[in-house]
Design a protein around this motif. Structure first.
Motif, short mmCIF file in Angstrom:
data_model
loop_
_atom_site.label_atom_id
_atom_site.label_comp_id
_atom_site.label_asym_id
_atom_site.label_seq_id
_atom_site.Cartn_x
_atom_site.Cartn_y
_atom_site.Cartn_z
N ARG A 89 2.53 15.99 -11.62
CA ARG A 89 2.31 17.43 -11.64
C ARG A 89 2.63 18.03 -13.01
O ARG A 89 1.94 18.94 -13.47
N LEU A 90 3.67 17.52 -13.65
CA LEU A 90 4.02 17.96 -15.01
C LEU A 90 2.87 17.68 -15.97
O LEU A 90 2.44 18.57 -16.72
N VAL A 91 2.36 16.47 -15.95
CA VAL A 91 1.27 16.07 -16.84
C VAL A 91 0.02 16.92 -16.57
O VAL A 91 -0.65 17.37 -17.51
N GLU A 92 -0.27 17.16 -15.31
CA GLU A 92 -1.45 17.97 -14.97
C GLU A 92 -1.30 19.40 -15.51
O GLU A 92 -2.27 19.97 -16.00
N GLN A 93 -0.11 19.97 -15.44
CA GLN A 93 0.12 21.31 -15.98
C GLN A 93 -0.14 21.35 -17.49
O GLN A 93 -0.77 22.28 -18.00
N ALA A 94 0.33 20.34 -18.21
CA ALA A 94 0.10 20.28 -19.66
C ALA A 94 -1.39 20.13 -19.95
O ALA A 94 -1.93 20.80 -20.83
N ARG A 95 -2.05 19.26 -19.20
CA ARG A 95 -3.48 19.00 -19.40
C ARG A 95 -4.30 20.28 -19.17
O ARG A 95 -5.15 20.63 -19.98
N VAL A 96 -4.02 20.98 -18.08
CA VAL A 96 -4.76 22.21 -17.74
C VAL A 96 -4.58 23.28 -18.81
O VAL A 96 -5.50 24.04 -19.10
N ARG A 97 -3.42 23.29 -19.45
CA ARG A 97 -3.14 24.30 -20.48
C ARG A 97 -3.59 23.84 -21.87
O ARG A 97 -3.34 24.52 -22.86
N GLY A 98 -4.23 22.67 -21.95
CA GLY A 98 -4.79 22.21 -23.23
C GLY A 98 -3.90 21.30 -24.03
O GLY A 98 -4.20 21.00 -25.19
N GLY A 99 -2.81 20.82 -23.45
CA GLY A 99 -1.89 19.95 -24.17
C GLY A 99 -2.26 18.48 -24.08
O GLY A 99 -2.91 18.05 -23.13
N ASN A 100 -1.84 17.73 -25.08
CA ASN A 100 -1.99 16.28 -25.02
C ASN A 100 -0.65 15.59 -25.22
O ASN A 100 -0.58 14.39 -25.41
N GLY A 101 0.43 16.38 -25.17
CA GLY A 101 1.77 15.82 -25.29
C GLY A 101 2.80 16.71 -24.60
O GLY A 101 2.59 17.91 -24.44
N ILE A 102 3.89 16.07 -24.18
CA ILE A 102 5.03 16.80 -23.62
C ILE A 102 6.27 16.25 -24.30
O ILE A 102 6.55 15.05 -24.23
N LEU A 103 6.98 17.13 -24.99
CA LEU A 103 8.21 16.75 -25.68
C LEU A 103 9.42 17.14 -24.84
O LEU A 103 9.35 18.06 -24.02
N MET A 104 10.53 16.45 -25.06
CA MET A 104 11.82 16.76 -24.42
C MET A 104 11.73 16.77 -22.89
O MET A 104 12.33 17.62 -22.23
#
Length: 121
Positions: free
Chosen positions: A79-94
């Motif tokens: 779910r975390l990864v999907e939220q980043a993807r939907v908002r246009g991200g390709n990375g999650i830091l920290m």
């Protein structure tokens, strides 16, 4: 049960890189999107609670509960990864996990971090 049932984390072909660090060697942050999280709450299964109670009296790992927690963390990560993807991200830091008891009926697991757009340095 094999070791793969007790592990988690990201697969090698994900389009969103998740790290627990502030930066990624070889990449730079082009844009910070902001905080993202994935949340799930799992209720306790009566059978596993009874089994865990008995096991706690004699000692040893509570394998059923371990497997459930791994599955729960993996779902929060998805779910975390999907939220980043939907908002246009390709990375999650920290990236971090937070685990809390939810009103004595279950366990809340939250995976959270900062969504970013990464580019090769």
């Amino acid at each position: 049960m094999g070791i793969e049932e007790y592990g988690g984390g990201q697969g090698p072909h994900s389009d969103v890189l998740v790290v627990t660090t502030n930066d990624v060697p070889g990449y730079r942050v082009q844009h910070v999107i902001g905080e993202v999280f994935g949340l799930t709450v799992r209720s306790r299964h009566l059978g596993s609670q009874i089994g865990a109670g008995l096991k706690s009296m004699i000692g040893g790992e509570l394998k059923g509960l371990t497997k459930t927690l791994v599955e729960t963390r993996n779902q929060a990560m998805e779910r975390l990864v999907e939220q980043a993807r939907v908002r246009g991200g390709n990375g999650i830091l920290m990236m971090r996990f937070d685990v809390t008891e939810a009103a004595d009926v279950g366990t809340e697991v939250c995976a959270y971090g900062t969504a970013v757009v990464l580019v090769k340095a």
